[in-house]
Design a protein around this motif. Structure first.
Motif: not given
Length: 169
Positions: A27-28, A12-15, A1-5
């Motif tokens: 953010r780490g 935000y990466t989900v595995r 997922m990524a912020s567009t606004g």
């Protein structure tokens, strides 16, 4: 997922780790996420997840009272104990305003009184509770029995806020 606004942007990466266990990173920071089972959903019936339990009992009380108030929309055999719910909601709103005052908290928008902020916070709890009832009812096959265990006589969340219409008074 990524912020567009967002001007700062974020991802935000989900595995998927295993079955219903996931790892989320942004953010780490990494967190472990576990998909709820029906047993987990049943255990959380009537309890708020939006403020985090323990911030104050007043927001938890408000959420649970509004939740009980909304239950009859999906469980017609259950009736809300309106007078008890009103008392709980009044105490919750006054408690939240007092919490804000004692902590000299910053309220939003600026210029808002503690009482106005408390009222707005209670409306948010109401909206969250109504949504939670709808979602829980969709997830739990025996939703009405679960909420009766949580809010009925001797209930584990808020006893006495729901009354079974089928039982004689």
């Amino acid at each position: 997922m990524a912020s567009t606004g967002s001007p700062d942007g974020w991802t935000y990466t989900v595995r998927k780790i295993d079955g219903d266990i996931f790892e989320g990173t942004t953010r780490g920071r990494t967190e472990t996420l576990v998909r709820c089972t029906l047993k987990d959903v049943a255990a959380g019936v009537g309890m708020s997840t939006t403020f985090g339990t323990g911030l104050t009992k007043s927001t938890d009380t408000a959420f649970s009272a509004y939740y009980a108030q909304a239950v009859p929309t999906v469980c017609p055999d259950l009736r809300a104990a309106d007078a008890d719910i009103r008392r709980a909601l009044t105490a919750a709103e006054l408690g939240w305003a007092d919490f804000l005052k004692r902590g000299r908290m910053v309220v939003y928008p600026p210029g808002t009184s503690y009482e106005e902020d408390a009222h707005r916070t209670m409306r948010l709890q109401e909206q969250n509770a109504i949504s939670a009832v709808r979602l829980d009812a969709q997830e739990l096959p025996d939703f009405c029995s679960e909420v009766e265990r949580a809010f009925g006589e001797g209930g584990r969340v808020a006893p006495g806020l729901l009354i079974d219409r089928r039982r004689k008074a």
